[in-house]
Design a protein around this motif. Structure first.
Motif, PDB file in Angstrom:
ATOM      1  N   UNK A 443      38.308  34.736  45.385  1.00 15.92           N
ATOM      2  CA  UNK A 443      36.980  34.350  44.908  1.00 15.92           C
ATOM      3  C   UNK A 443      36.813  34.735  43.443  1.00 15.92           C
ATOM      4  N   UNK A 444      37.322  35.919  43.115  1.00 17.95           N
ATOM      5  CA  UNK A 444      37.245  36.378  41.725  1.00 17.95           C
ATOM      6  C   UNK A 444      38.030  35.420  40.823  1.00 17.95           C
ATOM      7  N   UNK A 447      36.148  32.273  40.385  1.00 12.75           N
ATOM      8  CA  UNK A 447      34.995  32.373  39.488  1.00 12.75           C
ATOM      9  C   UNK A 447      35.436  32.396  38.031  1.00 12.75           C
ATOM     10  N   UNK A 448      36.475  33.182  37.756  1.00 11.12           N
ATOM     11  CA  UNK A 448      36.906  33.251  36.356  1.00 11.12           C
ATOM     12  C   UNK A 448      37.471  31.898  35.931  1.00 11.12           C
ATOM     13  N   UNK A 549      43.494  35.181  30.971  1.00 11.49           N
ATOM     14  CA  UNK A 549      43.052  35.207  29.576  1.00 11.49           C
ATOM     15  C   UNK A 549      41.617  35.690  29.432  1.00 11.49           C
ATOM     16  N   UNK A 550      40.826  35.592  30.471  1.00 15.06           N
ATOM     17  CA  UNK A 550      39.424  35.960  30.328  1.00 15.06           C
ATOM     18  C   UNK A 550      39.075  37.305  30.957  1.00 15.06           C
ATOM     19  N   UNK A 551      39.901  37.803  31.830  1.00 13.26           N
ATOM     20  CA  UNK A 551      39.560  39.064  32.467  1.00 13.26           C
ATOM     21  C   UNK A 551      40.739  39.640  33.188  1.00 13.26           C
ATOM     22  N   UNK A 552      40.514  40.724  33.895  1.00 19.31           N
ATOM     23  CA  UNK A 552      41.606  41.295  34.684  1.00 19.31           C
ATOM     24  C   UNK A 552      41.018  42.035  35.868  1.00 19.31           C
ATOM     25  N   UNK A 553      41.767  42.049  36.938  1.00 22.16           N
ATOM     26  CA  UNK A 553      41.321  42.773  38.126  1.00 22.16           C
ATOM     27  C   UNK A 553      42.353  43.841  38.423  1.00 22.16           C
ATOM     28  N   UNK A 554      41.986  45.072  38.153  1.00 21.91           N
ATOM     29  CA  UNK A 554      42.918  46.161  38.423  1.00 21.91           C
ATOM     30  C   UNK A 554      42.731  46.599  39.860  1.00 21.91           C
ATOM     31  N   UNK A 557      43.022  51.174  41.328  1.00 20.79           N
ATOM     32  CA  UNK A 557      41.919  52.129  41.509  1.00 20.79           C
ATOM     33  C   UNK A 557      41.168  51.891  42.813  1.00 20.79           C
ATOM     34  N   UNK A 558      41.077  50.613  43.201  1.00 18.18           N
ATOM     35  CA  UNK A 558      40.342  50.331  44.435  1.00 18.18           C
ATOM     36  C   UNK A 558      41.130  50.847  45.632  1.00 18.18           C
TER      37      UNK A 558
END
Lengths: 649, 281, 151
Positions: A443-444, A447-448, A549-554, A557-558
């Motif tokens: 989903x993330x 969205x991006x 290019x627009x974001x990142x999901x690390x 940590x989760x």
């Protein structure tokens, strides 16, 4: 080697299905189904090791498929006609669509494209292999689950003559047809397997032979045959425009887009009907009357995934067109509408059904956005949705047999009665909407990716917020317990019921842990092949994060937080062993601890029960409020899609 | 940095809550509690006897705390805004499920209302992130901040309407009046204590600490609207916080329908107008 | 532990139980919340839920009909807790002490730590009573710890 694999994946289920039909003995049939399932699972994994391939079959096979196609369509027409007294509109429309298909296929095969050879007949890239894995592993687990379930089911119905042979024929055959569908390169073959899935779903939905089951089966077949007609028309126009019948050829865009758009729009339309997108959602909801293994199969690994597969498969061919934008909008609309409809439902299976349609809408929206990022999102969603949704359907089936209801309100405190099933269901629900689980990663990503198309992004945001509503409250209810000390129950469920549940739950979790490997191995190569132009926007895996290019999901940590939470919870729950267990606050005197549920103390020292239920907000989210309007909007959107395609934009 | 965020987050958050209570008291013509009051409350609660309804509750509280902490830490580390909002959802979801796990009418109703609050603020928060993306071209907090410093154009200038919507979003998220429908704060009562009714003692203390992390995250959202100048950003945060307190004290509680209508109607329309206007600037 | 103990005295949350008061004392309890007296100065909050409370304020006469409820509410408050009996009726039964249906004082039912006399008790006296009760937390905690060790 390759021909053996293909034989096992496609032909074996057909053979095994007919063996099931012949076997009258329950245990013998169980052995056959389990064996076939295990063989399918192993073969699909071997196919994963095999990697991409192409495989050609000779011309006589094409002829055989043509004749089988006629037989199949004629049988569909006959079946629909035979059941005409249940719902004449659906039945006759199905008959008309089937006959139209026969005429079109005849004209196409014998006049337009007689003796055309398509090379290769089968091909597989990572997408096909992912689909084969889903079908063979998730689908097989559902078949195994079906063995004890159907025994119970017929016991409930007090049937004198068992109808399971027929049931397992179509259930197992379905897997073969789906494997054929996702591996076919020749579009005529794809169409043939497509119609087989239509027939199988008709037979399985109507399996109980009740009036409502038959009506819903007719509804399903009429809508799917409409899609089939669209598909056939698409194939014909495709052939006359571009003179090709090879999928590889189309998606590698060897042809001018303007020639392809109209046939592609028709095929997308067929995909929309099969994937039960609004306004065709009613057939999939009607399919809920069928026994649970059928719903699970239709919703997770087969049938609806066939529609999504087709749309995602063709996506590179219609990239950068208005058609693509319309597909994205249609998917987004379905996502919002059906999510909202799910909020208004208290019937567990209906919630799952609407949620399935919503997620398919999201996948289709991704296909419509048509960037490497969106493509990756779509495939993430396909994989994780199949596993989680199959798990949830099987859980609801088990719960239904355990408590005799599929209503969410009856599931309060299920963890006390059926601890294992309740915990597995909650795992299934959490994997549907929370990080770090794959559905949310999908989903993330979606969205991006949708940030290039704000209107679709808005639809996704609204839909995703609504999704949370029904999952949170359902998961919360399952774990609600009375404060009185409960006797620890050990759930007594059949081995063949428990195994698929546990395996699917484990899969749902393990797949998330290896999500980077899955991405690198299966998804990233696909995007690289099909979106050569947008090479700089690929999602990368680095430092435990998905980076675009627009974001990142690390993710680490989760995961770390999840582990910390688990450790702390074990510690805190252990420490709380001696703490006081109190009854809930009841505005004054509380009921005794040995009461099953809290009550109010009222006049003359009497006790007054109260009832509580979820907010279903039926005046806002009810079916009767939303369905008509949303159907009209979607029909308009589909018309716009066709107009856009006709103009060749 | 991480340790600093984990330690300083609740300290500042707690102090701000204390200031909130003091100002609220002054607005009502009272003297008010000491600024350190929230810390006294939490420490006291930690020392209370443990009362539980069931053991699942404990797991939910711990999940809430750690995911609130994680979302704030991710924010401080300049991570992806949408990912942060999703992590925040885990905490909110855990809180709702914790309240649902007890068969108390108050916490049941509270959790239903809390779900509606989530439904109201969640999309707007993501749209805010999207609006920031539209201007800066990135969802990452670090990039959003860099963009503003680099170009010396604060987001507030280009996204004024989104900022107005953020006021409402924060009111809903922090359960401030007029949107304190799922649980009252401090001396307010709403369906007893709504979602928090069945949590007591140390568990309530943990919820309070988690709330401070969320408060810090919320104010962080405000701060990055003026990241080109940190002094102005700090002023903006203070003004925003005062505004929230004044709103809290001057408005009456609304029903969930009003909340949803204003959030989805007013909020989304304003954001959309602002985003469309971006194309013309 | 010092921090926690100090905090106990600074953050007493009170829950108010009316056993059958003439509402005179109840009004005075609520008057404590008003700007004039503002008990929040001492960190005192009026809480609706006994689970969250530290101090139980009882007003009015106890009688056989409501003694069970009083005991139940008392039990809902987690340790350490303090009970403040407010007004003559709660302390001793007041002018109703000799009635056939009145129990003479809250302390016959639950342990009371502070008695605030008066008919009705003045807000100043109530605040004073609660603050006095806070000093009792220390012994309560010691008793609680002893009990925990005993277990």
């Amino acid at each position: 080697m390759l021909d053996t694999l293909l034989l096992i994946l496609i032909a074996l289920p057909f053979i095994a299905g007919f063996i099931c039909l012949a076997l009258k003995n329950h245990s013998a049939r169980a052995v056959v189904v389990v064996l076939v399932s295990i063989v399918l699972m192993i073969t699909s994994v071997v196919l994963l090791g095999q990697g991409n391939f192409e495989y050609t079959l000779g011309g006589q096979w094409n002829t055989l498929i043509t004749y089988l196609d006629f037989a199949l369509l004629a049988y569909i027409a006959f079946q629909a006609f035979y059941h005409r007294k249940y719902h004449s509109l659906f039945a006759y429309s199905a008959v008309i669509f089937a006959i139209a298909s026969i005429v079109m296929v005849y004209y196409f095969d014998f006049v337009m494209a007689h003796g055309i050879e398509v090379e290769p007949t089968f091909f597989a890239d990572q997408l096909s292999i992912i689909m084969v894995l889903i079908i063979s592993i998730v689908g097989s687990l559902i078949c195994i689950f079906g063995i004890p379930y159907m025994k119970d089911h017929e016991h409930h119905l007090h049937l004198e003559i068992t109808r399971q042979p027929r049931f397992f024929l179509y259930l197992v055959l379905f897997l073969g047809a789906m494997n054929g569908l996702v591996l076919a390169n020749n579009i005529v073959w794809l169409l043939f397997f497509w119609e087989i899935t239509t027939l199988c779903s008709f037979m399985l939905i109507g399996h109980d032979k009740t009036e409502i089951a038959t009506v819903n089966a007719l509804r399903a077949i009429s809508m799917n045959m409409l899609g089939g007609v669209g598909f056939t028309a698409g194939v014909m126009i495709l052939f006359s425009n571009a003179h090709t019948l090879s999928l590889i050829d189309i998606i590698n865009s060897n042809h001018a887009p303007s020639l392809l758009i109209l046939p592609l729009s028709l095929m997308v339309f067929a995909g929309l009907t099969k994937a039960a997108q609004v306004p065709f959602q009613s057939w999939l909801l009607g399919a809920m009357v069928a026994p649970t293994p059928v719903s699970a199969l239709l919703h997770s690994s087969t049938m609806v995934k066939a529609g999504v597969y087709l749309i995602v498969r063709l996506a590179p061919a219609y990239a950068d067109t208005w058609l693509s934008t319309m597909v994205a909008i249609l998917g987004g609309l379905t996502f919002v509408i059906t999510s909202a409809l799910a909020v208004g439902q208290s019937n567990g299976k209906k919630v799952l059904a609407y949620s399935t349609i919503a997620n398919l809408g999201l996948i289709i929206a991704c296909a419509g956005i048509n960037t490497p990022l969106a493509y990756a999102g779509a495939i993430f969603l396909i994989i994780f949705h199949a596993v989680s949704k199959a798990l949830l359907f099987l859980c609801v089936g088990t719960i239904e047999h355990g408590i005799g209801s599929r209503d969410i309100e009856d599931m309060h405190g299920l963890v006390d009665k059926m601890p294992l099933t309740a915990v597995i269901s909650v795992i299934g629900m959490l994997t549907m909407f929370l990080p770090p689980f794959g559905m949310l990663i999908g989903k993330w990503t979606a969205m991006e990716a949708a940030s290039v198309l704000p209107i679709v992004l808005l639809l996704m945001i609204l839909g995703s917020a609504i999704t949370i509503v029904f999952w949170v409250r359902w998961a919360g209810i399952l774990m609600s317990t009375s404060s009185k000390p409960v006797k620890r129950v050990i759930e007594n469920i059949a081995f063949l019921t428990k195994t698929p549940l546990v395996v699917l739950a484990a899969l749902a979790i393990i797949l998330n842990v290896i999500i980077f490997q899955v991405y690198n191995l299966m998804i990233s190569p696909l995007a690289k092949v099909y979106y050569t132009k947008a090479a700089d926007t690929f999602t990368q895996v680095g430092n435990g994060a998905l980076v675009n290019t627009v974001g990142s999901f690390t993710l680490w940590p989760i995961f770390a937080t999840v582990i910390v939470v688990i450790l702390f919870s074990i510690y805190a729950v252990g420490k709380a062993k001696n703490s006081v267990v109190t009854a809930p606050y009841m505005c004054g005197e509380t009921a005794d601890n040995d009461e099953d549920r809290p009550r109010f103390r009222a006049i003359a020292d009497g006790w007054v029960d109260y009832s509580h239920s979820n907010y279903y907000l039926n005046r806002v989210f009810g079916e009767e409020v939303l369905t008509n309007g949303s159907n009209i909007i979607s029909i308009i959107a589909i018309l716009v899609m066709f107009i856009v395609a006709y103009m060749g934009l | 940095m991480v340790v600093l965020a984990i330690v300083l987050g609740p300290i500042i958050g707690g102090l701000l809550t204390g200031i909130d209570r003091k100002i609220t008291a002054r607005l009502q013509g009272r003297f008010g509690p000491p600024i350190m009051q929230p810390f006294y409350d939490v420490f006291k609660l930690l020392g209370k006897e443990k009362f539980i309804n069931n053991k699942v509750q404990i797991v939910y509280v711990i999940t809430y705390l750690f995911f609130a902490m994680l979302s704030f830490v991710l924010f401080v580390l300049g991570q992806d805004l949408i990912a942060i909002i999703f992590v925040l959802t885990v905490g909110g979801g855990a809180m709702v499920m914790g309240a649902l796990s007890v068969r108390s009418p108050y916490s049941q109703i509270g959790s239903q209302r809390e779900i509606l609050q989530m439904l109201a603020y969640d999309p707007l928060l993501i749209i805010t992130a999207v609006a920031m993306f539209m201007v800066t071209g990135s969802f990452k907090v670090a990039e959003i901040v860099n963009y503003q410093i680099h170009n010396n154009t604060p987001l507030l200038y280009v996204l004024p309407l989104v900022f107005i919507v953020l006021i409402e979003v924060l009111s809903i998220k922090m359960r401030k009046s007029p949107f304190d429908i799922s649980a009252g704060q401090h001396a307010h009562q709403e369906i007893v204590r709504g979602v928090h009714t069945e949590f007591s003692g140390p568990y309530l203390a943990l919820i309070e600490v988690a709330h401070w992390y969320e408060l810090m995250l919320a104010l962080g959202f405000v701060a990055i609207f003026f990241a080109s100048n940190w002094y102005i950003a700090a002023t903006l945060v203070i003004v925003m916080y005062l505004l929230e307190i004044i709103l809290d004290n001057t408005t009456a509680r609304l029903t969930w329908k009003w909340m949803l209508k204003s959030a989805w109607g007013f909020g989304i329309v304003l954001c959309a107008v602002n985003i469309i206007a971006l194309y013309f600037i | 532990m010092g921090l926690i103990n100090n905090s106990r005295a600074k953050s007493p949350w009170v829950v108010h139980f009316d056993c059958g008061s003439c509402n005179g004392c109840d009004i005075e309890v609520l008057a404590c919340l008003t700007p004039l007296y503002d008990i929040e100065r001492f960190g005192i909050l009026n809480i609706g839920n006994p689970k969250h409370a530290d101090v139980l304020l009882v007003t009015g006469t106890v009688n056989p009909r409501n003694e069970r409820v009083l005991r139940n509410v008392y039990e809902q408050i987690p340790e350490p807790k303090v009970v403040v009996a407010i007004g003559a009726c709660a302390c001793t039964g007041g002018v109703f002490a000799d009635c056939y249906n009145v129990i003479q004082g809250v302390d016959k039912i639950i342990p009371v730590d502070v008695y605030v006399p008066g008919c009705a008790a003045r807000p100043e006296a109530i605040i004073d009573g609660v603050v006095l009760g806070l000093q009792k937390f220390q012994e309560k905690v010691e008793k609680m710890n002893k009990k925990a060790v005993g277990n």
